[in-house]
Design a protein around this motif. Structure first.
Motif, PDB file in Angstrom:
ATOM      1  N   GLU A 131       0.843  -1.203   0.000  1.00 46.44           N
ATOM      2  CA  GLU A 131       0.000   0.000   0.000  1.00 46.44           C
ATOM      3  C   GLU A 131       0.874   1.248   0.000  1.00 46.44           C
ATOM      4  OE1 GLU A 131      -3.355  -2.295   2.711  1.00 46.44           O
ATOM      5  OE2 GLU A 131      -2.422  -0.461   3.451  1.00 46.44           O
ATOM      6  N   GLN A 132       1.913   1.249   0.817  1.00 53.17           N
ATOM      7  CA  GLN A 132       2.818   2.395   0.864  1.00 53.17           C
ATOM      8  C   GLN A 132       3.486   2.609  -0.491  1.00 53.17           C
ATOM      9  OE1 GLN A 132       5.541   1.536   4.064  1.00 53.17           O
ATOM     10  NE2 GLN A 132       4.148   2.290   5.654  1.00 53.17           N
ATOM     11  N   LEU A 133       3.936   1.521  -1.097  1.00 55.18           N
ATOM     12  CA  LEU A 133       4.632   1.629  -2.378  1.00 55.18           C
ATOM     13  C   LEU A 133       3.701   2.162  -3.461  1.00 55.18           C
ATOM     14  CD1 LEU A 133       7.168   1.201  -4.027  1.00 55.18           C
ATOM     15  CD2 LEU A 133       6.500  -1.199  -4.357  1.00 55.18           C
ATOM     16  N   LEU A 134       2.468   1.677  -3.506  1.00 55.44           N
ATOM     17  CA  LEU A 134       1.538   2.173  -4.512  1.00 55.44           C
ATOM     18  C   LEU A 134       1.220   3.648  -4.272  1.00 55.44           C
ATOM     19  CD1 LEU A 134      -0.263   1.807  -6.947  1.00 55.44           C
ATOM     20  CD2 LEU A 134      -2.075   0.957  -5.431  1.00 55.44           C
ATOM     21  N   LEU A 135       1.034   4.045  -3.016  1.00 60.50           N
ATOM     22  CA  LEU A 135       0.762   5.461  -2.747  1.00 60.50           C
ATOM     23  C   LEU A 135       1.912   6.330  -3.237  1.00 60.50           C
ATOM     24  CD1 LEU A 135      -1.326   7.349  -1.262  1.00 60.50           C
ATOM     25  CD2 LEU A 135       0.310   7.346   0.623  1.00 60.50           C
ATOM     26  N   GLU A 136       3.131   5.899  -2.982  1.00 59.78           N
ATOM     27  CA  GLU A 136       4.282   6.662  -3.468  1.00 59.78           C
ATOM     28  C   GLU A 136       4.266   6.754  -4.985  1.00 59.78           C
ATOM     29  OE1 GLU A 136       7.618   4.626  -1.880  1.00 59.78           O
ATOM     30  OE2 GLU A 136       7.269   5.259   0.192  1.00 59.78           O
ATOM     31  N   ARG A 137       3.976   5.661  -5.641  1.00 59.34           N
ATOM     32  CA  ARG A 137       3.979   5.674  -7.110  1.00 59.34           C
ATOM     33  C   ARG A 137       2.856   6.530  -7.681  1.00 59.34           C
ATOM     34  NH1 ARG A 137       5.585  -0.588  -8.876  1.00 59.34           N
ATOM     35  NH2 ARG A 137       7.642  -0.587  -7.857  1.00 59.34           N
ATOM     36  N   LEU A 138       1.731   6.563  -6.989  1.00 62.15           N
ATOM     37  CA  LEU A 138       0.623   7.397  -7.462  1.00 62.15           C
ATOM     38  C   LEU A 138       0.970   8.881  -7.457  1.00 62.15           C
ATOM     39  CD1 LEU A 138      -2.396   5.640  -5.703  1.00 62.15           C
ATOM     40  CD2 LEU A 138      -1.963   5.729  -8.167  1.00 62.15           C
ATOM     41  N   SER A 139       2.028   9.259  -6.748  1.00 62.24           N
ATOM     42  CA  SER A 139       2.382  10.677  -6.673  1.00 62.24           C
ATOM     43  C   SER A 139       2.868  11.234  -7.999  1.00 62.24           C
ATOM     44  CB  SER A 139       3.450  10.895  -5.600  1.00 62.24           C
ATOM     45  OG  SER A 139       4.693  10.312  -5.971  1.00 62.24           O
ATOM     46  N   VAL A 140       3.160  10.369  -8.985  1.00 65.18           N
ATOM     47  CA  VAL A 140       3.538  10.901 -10.295  1.00 65.18           C
ATOM     48  C   VAL A 140       2.332  11.466 -11.032  1.00 65.18           C
ATOM     49  CG1 VAL A 140       5.491   9.330 -10.497  1.00 65.18           C
ATOM     50  CG2 VAL A 140       3.293   8.684 -11.509  1.00 65.18           C
ATOM     51  N   PHE A 141       1.133  11.082 -10.625  1.00 69.74           N
ATOM     52  CA  PHE A 141      -0.072  11.632 -11.239  1.00 69.74           C
ATOM     53  C   PHE A 141      -0.355  13.026 -10.667  1.00 69.74           C
ATOM     54  CE2 PHE A 141      -0.596   7.089 -11.831  1.00 69.74           C
ATOM     55  CZ  PHE A 141      -1.132   6.998 -13.109  1.00 69.74           C
ATOM     56  N   ALA A 142      -1.019  13.837 -11.443  1.00 67.25           N
ATOM     57  CA  ALA A 142      -1.360  15.184 -10.988  1.00 67.25           C
ATOM     58  C   ALA A 142      -2.319  15.105  -9.809  1.00 67.25           C
ATOM     59  CB  ALA A 142      -1.997  15.976 -12.131  1.00 67.25           C
ATOM     60  N   ALA A 143      -2.170  16.037  -8.883  1.00 69.44           N
ATOM     61  CA  ALA A 143      -3.085  16.096  -7.740  1.00 69.44           C
ATOM     62  C   ALA A 143      -4.494  16.411  -8.232  1.00 69.44           C
ATOM     63  CB  ALA A 143      -2.623  17.152  -6.744  1.00 69.44           C
ATOM     64  N   GLY A 144      -5.480  15.915  -7.515  1.00 68.39           N
ATOM     65  CA  GLY A 144      -6.874  16.174  -7.875  1.00 68.39           C
ATOM     66  C   GLY A 144      -7.647  16.698  -6.690  1.00 68.39           C
ATOM     67  N   HIS A 145      -8.851  17.078  -6.932  1.00 64.89           N
ATOM     68  CA  HIS A 145      -9.744  17.506  -5.855  1.00 64.89           C
ATOM     69  C   HIS A 145     -11.176  17.462  -6.359  1.00 64.89           C
ATOM     70  CE1 HIS A 145     -10.504  21.508  -7.667  1.00 64.89           C
ATOM     71  NE2 HIS A 145      -9.239  21.462  -8.024  1.00 64.89           N
ATOM     72  N   GLN A 146     -12.107  17.379  -5.416  1.00 63.16           N
ATOM     73  CA  GLN A 146     -13.518  17.379  -5.778  1.00 63.16           C
ATOM     74  C   GLN A 146     -13.932  18.786  -6.170  1.00 63.16           C
ATOM     75  OE1 GLN A 146     -14.738  14.401  -5.632  1.00 63.16           O
ATOM     76  NE2 GLN A 146     -16.900  14.606  -6.071  1.00 63.16           N
ATOM     77  N   THR A 147     -14.647  18.921  -7.251  1.00 63.01           N
ATOM     78  CA  THR A 147     -15.119  20.240  -7.655  1.00 63.01           C
ATOM     79  C   THR A 147     -16.172  20.732  -6.673  1.00 63.01           C
ATOM     80  OG1 THR A 147     -16.712  19.157  -9.138  1.00 63.01           O
ATOM     81  CG2 THR A 147     -14.634  19.899 -10.094  1.00 63.01           C
ATOM     82  N   ASP A 148     -16.393  22.044  -6.655  1.00 64.46           N
ATOM     83  CA  ASP A 148     -17.282  22.629  -5.656  1.00 64.46           C
ATOM     84  C   ASP A 148     -18.715  22.117  -5.764  1.00 64.46           C
ATOM     85  OD1 ASP A 148     -15.130  24.012  -4.771  1.00 64.46           O
ATOM     86  OD2 ASP A 148     -15.672  25.927  -5.687  1.00 64.46           O
ATOM     87  N   ASP A 149     -19.109  21.670  -6.966  1.00 64.80           N
ATOM     88  CA  ASP A 149     -20.464  21.144  -7.094  1.00 64.80           C
ATOM     89  C   ASP A 149     -20.583  19.715  -6.562  1.00 64.80           C
ATOM     90  OD1 ASP A 149     -19.254  19.550  -9.007  1.00 64.80           O
ATOM     91  OD2 ASP A 149     -20.175  20.566 -10.713  1.00 64.80           O
ATOM     92  N   GLY A 150     -19.425  19.107  -6.237  1.00 64.88           N
ATOM     93  CA  GLY A 150     -19.430  17.764  -5.673  1.00 64.88           C
ATOM     94  C   GLY A 150     -19.794  16.675  -6.654  1.00 64.88           C
ATOM     95  N   GLU A 151     -19.912  17.014  -7.934  1.00 62.70           N
ATOM     96  CA  GLU A 151     -20.390  16.040  -8.906  1.00 62.70           C
ATOM     97  C   GLU A 151     -19.282  15.375  -9.710  1.00 62.70           C
ATOM     98  OE1 GLU A 151     -23.233  18.056 -11.317  1.00 62.70           O
ATOM     99  OE2 GLU A 151     -24.735  18.223  -9.730  1.00 62.70           O
ATOM    100  N   SER A 152     -18.108  15.947  -9.716  1.00 63.85           N
ATOM    101  CA  SER A 152     -17.045  15.355 -10.519  1.00 63.85           C
ATOM    102  C   SER A 152     -15.690  15.698  -9.912  1.00 63.85           C
ATOM    103  CB  SER A 152     -17.105  15.877 -11.973  1.00 63.85           C
ATOM    104  OG  SER A 152     -16.946  17.284 -11.996  1.00 63.85           O
ATOM    105  N   PRO A 153     -14.727  14.807 -10.063  1.00 57.81           N
ATOM    106  CA  PRO A 153     -13.392  15.113  -9.552  1.00 57.81           C
ATOM    107  C   PRO A 153     -12.615  15.933 -10.567  1.00 57.81           C
ATOM    108  CG  PRO A 153     -13.395  12.910 -10.446  1.00 57.81           C
ATOM    109  CD  PRO A 153     -14.796  13.457 -10.627  1.00 57.81           C
ATOM    110  N   HIS A 154     -11.709  16.763 -10.081  1.00 56.15           N
ATOM    111  CA  HIS A 154     -10.799  17.476 -10.963  1.00 56.15           C
ATOM    112  C   HIS A 154      -9.575  16.586 -11.146  1.00 56.15           C
ATOM    113  CE1 HIS A 154      -8.887  20.803 -12.947  1.00 56.15           C
ATOM    114  NE2 HIS A 154      -7.921  20.863 -12.055  1.00 56.15           N
ATOM    115  N   ARG A 155      -9.394  16.064 -12.357  1.00 54.35           N
ATOM    116  CA  ARG A 155      -8.269  15.196 -12.690  1.00 54.35           C
ATOM    117  C   ARG A 155      -8.307  13.877 -11.932  1.00 54.35           C
ATOM    118  NH1 ARG A 155      -5.494  20.267 -12.877  1.00 54.35           N
ATOM    119  NH2 ARG A 155      -4.635  20.036 -10.789  1.00 54.35           N
ATOM    120  N   GLY A 156      -9.290  13.055 -12.200  1.00 59.74           N
ATOM    121  CA  GLY A 156      -9.339  11.720 -11.627  1.00 59.74           C
ATOM    122  C   GLY A 156      -8.418  10.779 -12.387  1.00 59.74           C
TER     123      GLY A 156
END
Length: 488
Positions: free
Chosen positions: A254-279
């Motif tokens: 789990e730790q190794l996968l989390l570290e590897r996922l860091s190469v992807f761009a950070a995301g966040h939930q949009t204010d409308d709560g309906e879609s993620p920004h950069r999933g």
């Protein structure tokens, strides 16, 4: 003495969650678990809720704090829970058969607390347990209440309140409010991180705080501290401490996968709560992160475990799902990735960049609509993220590693030796004629200076000349004694 402690600072928002908790309690729910990432406000929320219950005098309320217990102390966890329950009794203005027990910070004690909860609920029909944890308890009829980030409006309100505490008043000026709002967004609308950002205003103006939140290799949030020496737990004194606590509870893969996922761009939930920004879609995670160590067939399960542990966010639709790391977690995981193996990090970044370049090459024939442009922007951000990950850290790892131990003070080195030898903080405090709170703070500082996620990793940094002393102290390590926490 009151059964429920008074709040120590402001409470903002959370009306939806308070209403949800009230409805569950009124409906007879037996176990309600508030889950969410570190610093999101689970303890503060349940504290506000039970204070209202206490004022209504509808239930007896008891509180057991488990945060300071070590993860392998099953007997101590039993003592804490059982001591809180054994104090149940009738009060002249309460219904004796209706009680609420709060178990705060359960995530590191699930193996001990889970079976106890099941036994307690079977033995006490009038008992409701409110638990806070970074992942669910796992009881069959558990109600899970996810504590989300604050809304942008609530985040800004909290930031302005905390800024005023350090003497920086943010006026109703559109430009200054915009900077403050961007700071809140960059710290993921996490209440604790907002407080940490506001504490930085003691040293520099908001615009400079925002520049520290670059999201890149020069991001400084992992070096932030609360500034307060009292009223804060060691694991909540900085962004690094919060994330390292959760990271240390993960399995190796789990730790190794989390570290590897860091190469992807950070995301966040949009204010409308309906879609993620950069999933991030599963196919992309497998293409970039899977190898012999992390087989493709295990990736989806590991993503689910990281989501359960509140380190990874998921967005579900009726037909699909995607995941994303919020920026603070991404910065932490990327730092871990570089310190684990810089060459592997660069190779992973190249795989990530190549994957999305291939997507651009394959998809260019359909670039016509605004939706297509949004897709292109997202892919472009992923490529920029891969370039960012491949950039060198401000201080190269080879030059940095030998000096980490030398950054510790003499007192911190002494505490580190005892910790490496397996002494609990309470025993270290007795040996050094200090307080447990002081030792807790010293261990947290040691972890931060050594850039490690857990107390167990201290042993790897002990110099060779101290190895014999560690072995000697290990043989003299005292047996743990039960510690009872009761809020009466």
């Amino acid at each position: 003495m009151s059964l429920v402690q008074a709040p120590t600072s402001e409470f903002v928002g959370r009306q939806v969650e308070l209403d949800r908790l009230g409805g569950l309690l009124a409906g007879g729910a037996r176990l309600i678990t508030l889950v969410g990432p570190g610093g999101i406000g689970k303890t503060r929320l349940v504290g506000e809720f039970v204070r209202r219950v206490h004022r209504a005098r509808s239930h007896l309320v008891y509180w057991a704090s488990l945060a300071e217990l070590e993860g392998d102390c099953r007997a101590t966890a039993q003592d804490v829970v059982q001591s809180a329950v054994c104090t149940f009794g009738g009060g002249s203005n309460y219904s004796a058969d209706r009680a609420v027990l709060v178990l705060d910070n359960c995530e590191h004690l699930l193996g001990a607390v889970g079976p106890l909860i099941a036994d307690l609920l079977a033995a006490a029909p009038g008992l409701t347990i409110l638990a806070t944890s970074r992942e669910p308890i796992g009881w069959v009829d558990e109600y899970i209440v996810t504590v989300p980030p604050l809304s942008p409006v609530q985040s800004l309100e909290l930031f302005r309140q905390r800024a005023e505490l350090v003497g920086w008043v943010i006026p109703d000026d559109s430009q200054q409010l915009a900077v403050a709002a961007r700071i809140c967004r960059r710290v993921d609308h996490n209440p604790l991180f907002i407080r940490l950002a506001a504490a930085r205003l003691r040293h520099q103006p908001p615009a400079m705080v925002l520049r520290e939140l670059s999201g890149g290799a020069d991001d400084k949030r992992l070096r932030w501290t609360h500034g307060a020496r009292a009223g804060t737990e060691a694991r909540h004194r900085g962004v690094y401490d919060v994330l390292a606590w959760s990271f240390a509870l993960c399995g190796v893969r789990e730790q190794l996968l989390l570290e590897r996922l860091s190469v992807f761009a950070a995301g966040h939930q949009t204010d409308d709560g309906e879609s993620p920004h950069r999933g991030i879609e599963l196919d992309a995670v497998i293409a970039v992160c899977a190898d012999d160590i992390l087989p493709a067939g295990q990736i989806e399960h590991l993503l689910e475990r990281l989501t359960e542990r509140s380190l990874l966010s998921v967005h579900l639709t009726p037909a699909a799902m995607s995941w994303y790391l919020v920026e603070s977690v991404q910065v932490f995981a990327r730092d871990r990735l570089h310190h684990r193996d810089r060459a592997a990090a660069e190779l992973l970044s190249a795989r990530h960049r190549r994957y999305f370049c291939d997507k651009v090459a394959a998809g260019h024939v359909g670039w016509h609509s605004p939706a297509d442009k949004s897709w292109i922007d997202s892919v472009g951000q992923e490529i920029r993220s891969a370039v960012e990950v491949s950039r060198p850290l401000p201080v190269p790892l080879p030059a940095r590693t030998p000096s980490l131990w030398s950054e510790l003070s003499q007192a911190e080195r002494d505490v580190a030796v005892f910790a490496a030898a397996g002494w609990p903080n309470s025993a270290i405090a007795v040996r050094r004629h200090s307080s447990v709170r002081t030792v807790d703070a010293q261990v947290a500082t040691i972890r931060q200076k050594l850039m490690i996620a857990s107390r167990n990793e201290i042993a790897r940094h002990i110099p060779e000349e101290l190895a014999e002393r560690v072995r000697h102290e290990s043989e003299r390590r005292p047996r743990r004694t039960s510690r009872v926490a009761r809020y009466r």
